[in-house]
Write a protein that holds these residues in place. Structure first.
Motif, PDB file in Angstrom:
ATOM      1  N   HIS A  83       0.810  -1.202   0.000  1.00 35.82           N
ATOM      2  CA  HIS A  83       0.000   0.000   0.000  1.00 35.82           C
ATOM      3  C   HIS A  83       0.848   1.259   0.000  1.00 35.82           C
ATOM      4  CE1 HIS A  83      -1.466   3.252   2.614  1.00 35.82           C
ATOM      5  NE2 HIS A  83      -2.306   3.324   1.621  1.00 35.82           N
ATOM      6  N   ASP A 101     -12.625   3.325  -6.977  1.00 37.92           N
ATOM      7  CA  ASP A 101     -11.361   3.447  -6.258  1.00 37.92           C
ATOM      8  C   ASP A 101     -10.301   3.472  -7.364  1.00 37.92           C
ATOM      9  OD1 ASP A 101      -9.260   3.268  -4.557  1.00 37.92           O
ATOM     10  OD2 ASP A 101      -9.972   1.511  -3.459  1.00 37.92           O
ATOM     11  N   MET A 102      -9.794   4.668  -7.662  1.00 38.57           N
ATOM     12  CA  MET A 102      -8.982   4.845  -8.876  1.00 38.57           C
ATOM     13  C   MET A 102      -7.632   4.123  -8.818  1.00 38.57           C
ATOM     14  SD  MET A 102     -10.660   7.285 -10.772  1.00 38.57           S
ATOM     15  CE  MET A 102      -9.530   8.267 -11.704  1.00 38.57           C
ATOM     16  N   ALA A 136      -6.399   1.344  -6.532  1.00 40.95           N
ATOM     17  CA  ALA A 136      -7.000   0.571  -5.452  1.00 40.95           C
ATOM     18  C   ALA A 136      -6.093  -0.476  -4.808  1.00 40.95           C
ATOM     19  CB  ALA A 136      -8.251  -0.115  -5.971  1.00 40.95           C
ATOM     20  N   GLY A 151      -5.754  -3.002  -1.961  1.00 39.22           N
ATOM     21  CA  GLY A 151      -7.188  -3.169  -1.761  1.00 39.22           C
ATOM     22  C   GLY A 151      -7.728  -2.997  -0.353  1.00 39.22           C
ATOM     23  N   ASN A 166      -9.779  -0.046  -9.411  1.00 37.60           N
ATOM     24  CA  ASN A 166      -8.870   0.023 -10.554  1.00 37.60           C
ATOM     25  C   ASN A 166      -7.430   0.152 -10.092  1.00 37.60           C
ATOM     26  OD1 ASN A 166      -8.244   0.662 -13.488  1.00 37.60           O
ATOM     27  ND2 ASN A 166      -7.423   2.486 -12.457  1.00 37.60           N
ATOM     28  N   ASP A 167      -6.534  -0.472 -10.794  1.00 39.26           N
ATOM     29  CA  ASP A 167      -5.108  -0.211 -10.555  1.00 39.26           C
ATOM     30  C   ASP A 167      -4.361  -0.470 -11.847  1.00 39.26           C
ATOM     31  OD1 ASP A 167      -3.384   0.171  -7.792  1.00 39.26           O
ATOM     32  OD2 ASP A 167      -2.188  -0.690  -9.412  1.00 39.26           O
ATOM     33  N   VAL A 168      -3.320   0.297 -12.050  1.00 38.50           N
ATOM     34  CA  VAL A 168      -2.574   0.177 -13.301  1.00 38.50           C
ATOM     35  C   VAL A 168      -1.704  -1.080 -13.311  1.00 38.50           C
ATOM     36  CG1 VAL A 168      -0.510   1.462 -12.589  1.00 38.50           C
ATOM     37  CG2 VAL A 168      -1.235   1.543 -14.960  1.00 38.50           C
ATOM     38  N   HIS A 185      -6.548  -0.140 -15.543  1.00 40.41           N
ATOM     39  CA  HIS A 185      -6.280   1.007 -16.419  1.00 40.41           C
ATOM     40  C   HIS A 185      -5.345   1.985 -15.729  1.00 40.41           C
ATOM     41  CE1 HIS A 185      -9.491   0.262 -19.381  1.00 40.41           C
ATOM     42  NE2 HIS A 185     -10.222  -0.177 -18.356  1.00 40.41           N
ATOM     43  N   GLU A 186      -4.741   2.833 -16.511  1.00 39.83           N
ATOM     44  CA  GLU A 186      -4.109   4.005 -15.919  1.00 39.83           C
ATOM     45  C   GLU A 186      -5.247   4.888 -15.433  1.00 39.83           C
ATOM     46  OE1 GLU A 186      -1.910   5.616 -19.204  1.00 39.83           O
ATOM     47  OE2 GLU A 186      -0.050   4.806 -18.420  1.00 39.83           O
ATOM     48  N   ALA A 187      -5.225   5.236 -14.191  1.00 36.01           N
ATOM     49  CA  ALA A 187      -6.366   5.975 -13.637  1.00 36.01           C
ATOM     50  C   ALA A 187      -6.580   7.296 -14.372  1.00 36.01           C
ATOM     51  CB  ALA A 187      -6.134   6.231 -12.155  1.00 36.01           C
ATOM     52  N   VAL A 244      -3.798   8.188  -4.313  1.00 36.11           N
ATOM     53  CA  VAL A 244      -2.863   8.177  -5.442  1.00 36.11           C
ATOM     54  C   VAL A 244      -1.472   7.635  -5.084  1.00 36.11           C
ATOM     55  CG1 VAL A 244      -4.004  10.094  -6.593  1.00 36.11           C
ATOM     56  CG2 VAL A 244      -2.212  10.565  -4.917  1.00 36.11           C
ATOM     57  N   PRO A 245      -0.730   7.195  -6.101  1.00 37.65           N
ATOM     58  CA  PRO A 245       0.656   6.809  -5.841  1.00 37.65           C
ATOM     59  C   PRO A 245       1.420   8.028  -5.327  1.00 37.65           C
ATOM     60  CG  PRO A 245       0.241   6.953  -8.208  1.00 37.65           C
ATOM     61  CD  PRO A 245      -1.080   7.100  -7.531  1.00 37.65           C
ATOM     62  N   LEU A 271       1.356  13.389 -12.151  1.00 37.44           N
ATOM     63  CA  LEU A 271       0.513  12.194 -12.248  1.00 37.44           C
ATOM     64  C   LEU A 271      -0.637  12.274 -11.242  1.00 37.44           C
ATOM     65  CD1 LEU A 271      -0.025   9.323 -13.330  1.00 37.44           C
ATOM     66  CD2 LEU A 271       1.489   8.460 -11.537  1.00 37.44           C
ATOM     67  N   ILE A 321      -4.593  12.218 -12.185  1.00 40.45           N
ATOM     68  CA  ILE A 321      -5.509  11.199 -11.659  1.00 40.45           C
ATOM     69  C   ILE A 321      -6.690  11.874 -10.953  1.00 40.45           C
ATOM     70  CG2 ILE A 321      -5.748   9.315  -9.985  1.00 40.45           C
ATOM     71  CD1 ILE A 321      -2.873   8.472 -10.690  1.00 40.45           C
TER      72      ILE A 321
HETATM   73  C1  SAM Z   1      -1.038   4.249  -2.411  1.00 40.65           C
HETATM   74  S1  SAM Z   1      -1.231   2.865  -3.366  1.00 40.65           S
HETATM   75  C2  SAM Z   1      -2.950   2.568  -3.220  1.00 40.65           C
HETATM   76  C3  SAM Z   1      -3.318   1.854  -1.956  1.00 40.65           C
HETATM   77  C4  SAM Z   1      -4.744   1.381  -1.932  1.00 40.65           C
HETATM   78  N1  SAM Z   1      -5.658   2.469  -2.114  1.00 40.65           N
HETATM   79  C5  SAM Z   1      -5.066   0.678  -0.638  1.00 40.65           C
HETATM   80  O1  SAM Z   1      -5.623   1.270   0.266  1.00 40.65           O
HETATM   81  O2  SAM Z   1      -4.796  -0.518  -0.530  1.00 40.65           O
HETATM   82  C6  SAM Z   1      -1.119   3.512  -4.953  1.00 40.65           C
HETATM   83  C7  SAM Z   1      -1.487   2.551  -6.065  1.00 40.65           C
HETATM   84  O3  SAM Z   1      -1.544   3.283  -7.263  1.00 40.65           O
HETATM   85  C8  SAM Z   1      -1.169   2.433  -8.305  1.00 40.65           C
HETATM   86  N2  SAM Z   1      -0.835   3.294  -9.435  1.00 40.65           N
HETATM   87  C9  SAM Z   1       0.327   3.906  -9.739  1.00 40.65           C
HETATM   88  N3  SAM Z   1       0.182   4.628 -10.842  1.00 40.65           N
HETATM   89  C10 SAM Z   1      -1.101   4.481 -11.243  1.00 40.65           C
HETATM   90  C11 SAM Z   1      -1.855   4.971 -12.330  1.00 40.65           C
HETATM   91  N4  SAM Z   1      -1.325   5.783 -13.231  1.00 40.65           N
HETATM   92  N5  SAM Z   1      -3.130   4.581 -12.439  1.00 40.65           N
HETATM   93  C12 SAM Z   1      -3.695   3.743 -11.537  1.00 40.65           C
HETATM   94  N6  SAM Z   1      -3.016   3.257 -10.503  1.00 40.65           N
HETATM   95  C13 SAM Z   1      -1.750   3.628 -10.347  1.00 40.65           C
HETATM   96  C14 SAM Z   1      -0.033   1.629  -7.750  1.00 40.65           C
HETATM   97  O4  SAM Z   1       0.081   0.420  -8.472  1.00 40.65           O
HETATM   98  C15 SAM Z   1      -0.505   1.442  -6.318  1.00 40.65           C
HETATM   99  O5  SAM Z   1      -1.169   0.223  -6.205  1.00 40.65           O
END
Ligand code: SAM
Length: 927
Positions: free
Chosen positions: A49, A294-295, A297, A300, A327-329, A354-356, A388-389, A417, A421
């Motif tokens: 996470h 959950d963009m 996610a 999870g 969703n997660d990339v 997808h890319e969020a 977001v990341p 980024l 998002i």
């Molecule tokens: C902070 S973590 C999310 C944690 C999650 N919300 C949780 O509570 O378990 C950020 C996530 O964003 C994803 N990520 C990075 N760039 C992304 C993008 N462009 N689009 C979607 N997801 C992205 C990463 O793979 C990572 O899983």
């Protein structure tokens, strides 16, 4: 050295080739995890996470795969790609016999699956193996590590210091100077373990009583406070202990509590999750009929919370009207998420990949719009979560290697980024909806700067919500109004400074004013294009950031946006990690056209206000989201525009002429067509299962009531519907989304969807049943209240025997009534319900929240349980605890006297035997 492979245990002497590799690998894994202070599934998820991207997380997951085995906790990594490989995992030390058997079953099963290419076909297994290889390489990747090269296996402890970090945050005024020491001291301590009891778990009340009555008291004896529920979490479902995970693991007197956490986490009754990470979903105000996305996610933990929220008040056998898109990339992290959410057994979830920032608009094609009865023509959401990341420095307490890695570039590098998002999230949000933006970073560039730019871009259409009255017991601090940007050792107070120093990577939106610096006149004077969001000084000039302070430092710009409504969580306030949260309310459609870094209309001059038209939602490039042609593939269009913006953020987005817009839309449409041809390579199709013959057979066999929504609620992941192995159930809301997606040209890349409800039984005995589809464990709770056939109520004695021995020959059933009932059932899948002895024996039994039932297989001569051994074990324990708590006596069964035999002697069909061990395998859904 003794090392366990999937099949055998091998001994390596120090001379053997590979000895050093294996020992280094294990040592590195163990050392790293010990330093992190975590060693189990929860830790894996938390690590994943907090990590900025897949790399740290996957590395940790891989490392933990090695380590976890020694603690019998391999579930997360086992379930997917990060499988145990020969010579990479130590054999579990001194496991009790039953656990050793579970362990061996798992190993054997994994090995077989790998060899057979997996249960559902080779492709996803190949992907899984690839993921594993990638992960494994991570373990070895640090080849230049001098310690490793020297063969030095002694690892220095993590250094919990970073001068640049201190300098940076002191300058940003992240906390008041007088609290600096407590802030730093807290950051250097390990994080106390926290977890949530899953409110939708059948045993939720039992677990809460166990925590309150048993563990709170026993742990108090060990520490000052021991264990307490977090006062701000609704329903007291969240708990925090004063012990770190390391302490829990190492301290023998905490062993029982630790075992409890591990087991319940694995089963899905609790979720180990950092306290601050539980907060963002609470501010989303989710209702059971909401569509939520959950963009970002994975892995999870917040998606799980969101699912709990929509399921919260569901009656048994009914589903909420809402749904979640998670969703997660990153596909590997999507797998973690799928595993995590499988524990919820929900039909209201769609997992996408997808890319969020380019999440598809999913518009129904125009030619369908009039003929469709769907009630929606576009996929929009009532709630959006943008977790977001980020650079992740709020997680220093549980990921101390960030001390070493930390640098300002991490935050500067993700700002754009994050903004993209969040803007995409707002575009996908319905008018009147709420969006939460959150990071586990302390850096204002990732937090307040992003929030400010959103407000500037959205004008009056979006409001930063003041949530100070929500969750009053939660200690939070207001967002910063003033900050600076640091880049390669230089402090920058404005975009002008960035230009002066030639820092093209530093964009205007990183600064409080968001002001773009452009050269506009011949005389060499630099003038800002707009004055927005930054405080206008009394003399009429903006505080443009290039004013030297008396001490020679730069004076930061001060924002006049209401950033105090943002929430910062700092570690020493309530002994947590750090977090940042902002809550947005979408008042109206987003502005149609925007200039880059445009004005926040509340503050901007009237000229600019006029440019911000209210109309249909546009994405940040001004594309009309209601125009299906123009946004046929939002991903393609957005990508171009966003890349354009990012590569030169100071560039204004061009206003397109209608012709240009049309040609661009045509181009996008062509691209979309191309994409659809080879669409979602590697992802199984989502197909409605409409084989009436099979569905009617299933309905009749289990006596499923007409009241259970059947039509168009089943899907498979196999376009050849004559060879379907698994049938998934989807809720009405998910059904609508799938239908919309079809009408939109399958824009969603769906990796997992719905609830596995039926599985084809391919064994000899299975085929001879009138219905070859058995009910999966996940689907049973939803289906049982609607079933009228193939159900038998077992006395506690027989129920307990079934859980203990997994399979019992009919003559060995103790209760005559139960034996008769079972004998009368048709050959095949059936459900055994625990009769606690005090209910009237209605047929079928009345099902309520407290009903305990398991799926079984009625063979010719025996009854076999179709539940995993670990679930059997857990159920047995839960039943005992429930009976003990209620001071009712669970009938004492002397197993030795009851003439039951080991399952191996009873179940004659190898397939059945196998299925009874693995009937709830969790996988990305596939057929
Ligand atoms: C902070 S973590 C999310 C944690 C999650 N919300 C949780 O509570 O378990 C950020 C996530 O964003 C994803 N990520 C990075 N760039 C992304 C993008 N462009 N689009 C979607 N997801 C992205 C990463 O793979 C990572 O899983």
């Amino acid at each position: 050295m003794t090392v366990a492979s999937s099949f055998a245990t091998v001994s390596l002497s120090e001379e053997d080739e590979g000895f050093r590799k294996v020992s280094c690998c294990i040592q590195k894994a163990q050392n790293k995890i010990e330093k992190v202070g975590e060693e189990d599934e929860g830790a894996t998820l938390d690590e994943a996470h907090c990590s900025p991207g897949p790399h740290l997380a996957e590395e940790c997951a891989t490392l933990k795969d090695v380590h976890c085995l020694s603690h019998r906790m391999a579930k997360v990594t086992n379930a997917y790609d990060l499988q145990v490989r020969p010579n990479e995992g130590p054999i579990p030390a001194a496991l009790p016999r039953t656990k050793m058997r579970l362990f061996m079953h798992k190993q054997l099963r994994k090995q077989q699956q790998e060899e057979m290419g997996g249960r559902g076909g080779g492709r996803s297994k190949r992907t899984q193996r690839k993921h594993f290889r990638d992960g494994r390489e991570n373990v070895w990747k640090n080849k230049s590590d001098p310690q490793q090269e020297n063969g030095n296996d002694h690892w220095a402890p993590f250094v919990v210091d970073n001068a640049a970090f201190e300098e940076y945050y002191k300058e940003q005024g992240i906390v008041r100077p007088e609290e600096w020491d407590s802030f730093m001291a807290c950051l250097r301590t390990t994080l106390p373990a926290a977890f949530r009891v899953n409110s939708s778990s059948q045993f939720c009340t039992d677990l809460m009583s166990q925590l309150e009555d048993e563990f709170t008291k026993t742990l108090q004896a060990e520490g000052t406070e021991g264990l307490r529920s977090l006062p701000w979490y609704p329903g007291n479902f969240a708990w925090q202990s004063t012990f770190s995970r390391m302490q829990l693991r190492k301290n023998k007197s905490l062993g029982r509590f630790h075992e409890f956490l591990k087991q319940e986490n694995e089963i899905g009754n609790i979720t180990r999750q950092e306290a601050v990470s539980m907060i963002p979903p609470l501010f989303l105000d989710v209702h059971r009929d909401h569509f939520v996305i959950d963009m970002c996610a994975a892995p999870g933990s917040k998606t799980f919370q969101l699912l709990e929220m929509i399921h919260q008040e569901s009656e048994v056998g009914s589903l909420p009207g809402g749904m979640i898109v998670a969703n997660d990339v990153d596909v590997k992290r999507c797998n973690l998420l799928i595993h995590q959410t499988k524990r919820m057994s929900t039909a209201n979830l769609v997992v996408t990949n997808h890319e969020a920032q380019h999440f598809p608009g999913c518009h129904m094609k125009k030619d369908h719009v009039n003929g469709s009865e769907l009630g929606m023509t576009q996929l929009l959401f009532d709630r959006v979560l943008c977790d977001v990341p980020c650079s992740g420095d709020g997680t220093l307490r549980k990921a101390p290697d960030i001390w070493r890695k930390w640098g300002v570039g991490m935050a500067n590098g993700v700002h754009c980024l994050q903004l993209q998002i969040a803007m995409r999230g707002l575009t996908l949000l319905k008018t009147g909806g709420r969006m939460v933006y959150s990071t586990c970073s302390m850096n204002p560039v990732e937090n307040e700067a992003v929030v400010s730019e959103i407000l500037r871009r959205c004008g009056d259409s979006v409001e930063l919500v003041d949530v100070s009255s929500e969750l009053p017991q939660l200690i939070r601090r207001p967002g910063l109004k003033s900050w600076k940007v640091r880049d390669k050792g230089v402090w920058l107070a404005s975009h002008k400074d960035a230009c002066k120093h030639g820092r093209s990577g530093i964009v205007p939106s990183m600064f409080p004013s968001g002001q773009v610096h452009v050269e506009t006149s011949d005389d060499g004077n630099e003038k800002p294009t707009t004055i927005t969001g930054a405080e206008i000084l009394e003399d009429g000039n903006s505080n443009n950031g290039d004013v030297d302070a008396a001490d020679g430092g730069l004076v930061a710009e001060v924002s006049s946006l209401p950033l105090e409504r943002c929430m910062r969580f700092v570690p020493h306030d309530q002994n947590t990690g750090a977090f940042f949260i902002a809550v947005f309310h979408k008042i109206s459609h987003l502005p149609a056209l925007q200039t880059k870094s445009n004005k926040h209309s509340r503050e901007s001059n009237s000229d600019n206000d006029k440019k911000v038209k209210q109309g249909e939602d546009k994405d940040i490039n001004g594309m009309d989201l209601s125009d299906e042609e123009a946004t046929a593939d939002a991903g393609v269009i957005d990508k171009e525009s966003d890349e354009d913006e990012d590569s030169n953020p100071s560039k204004k987005v061009r206003v397109q002429s209608p012709n240009k817009a049309q040609s661009r839309a045509d181009k996008a449409n062509d691209k979309r067509k191309l994409q659809i041809q080879g669409r979602w390579y590697g992802v199984d199709p989502v197909v409605f299962f409409k084989d009436d013959a099979i569905l009617t057979r299933i309905k009749e066999f289990y006596g499923i009531k007409e009241s259970f929504p059947f039509s168009n609620h089943f899907i498979t992941r196999n376009s050849d519907t004559s060879h379907v192995k698994r049938i998934y159930y989807i809720s009405e809301s998910v059904k609508n989304v799938v239908e919309l997606n079809f009408l939109a040209g399958e824009q969603l890349k769906i990796t997992s969807i719905g609830l596995k409800m039926f599985e084809r039984q391919t064994s000899k005995e299975g085929v001879s049943s009138p219905c070859v589809f058995r009910i999966s464990s996940e689907g049973l709770p939803l289906l049982l209240p609607h079933m009228t056939k193939q159900i038998a109520c077992a006395s506690p004695v027989d129920f307990k025997h079934l859980l203990q021995y997994k399979s019992i020959k009919f003559p060995d059933l103790v209760d005559d009534g139960f034996r008769e009932k079972v004998s009368a059932l048709s050959l095949g899948c059936c459900v055994v319900v625990l009769n606690k002895g005090n209910e009237s024996s209605s047929d079928p039994p009345v099902v309520d929240k407290s009903t305990i039932a398991i799926g079984c297989w009625k063979g010719r001569s025996s009854l076999a349980v179709m539940v995993t051994p670990i679930d059997c074990e857990e159920l047995l324990e839960r039943i005992m605890v429930r009976f003990e708590t209620k001071k009712e006596s669970f009938p004492d069964v002397n197993c030795d006297n009851a003439q039951v035999k080991e399952d191996s002697e009873i179940v004659d069909d190898p397939q059945l035997k196998e299925d009874s061990k693995t009937s709830v395998d969790v996988e990305v859904n596939k057929d």
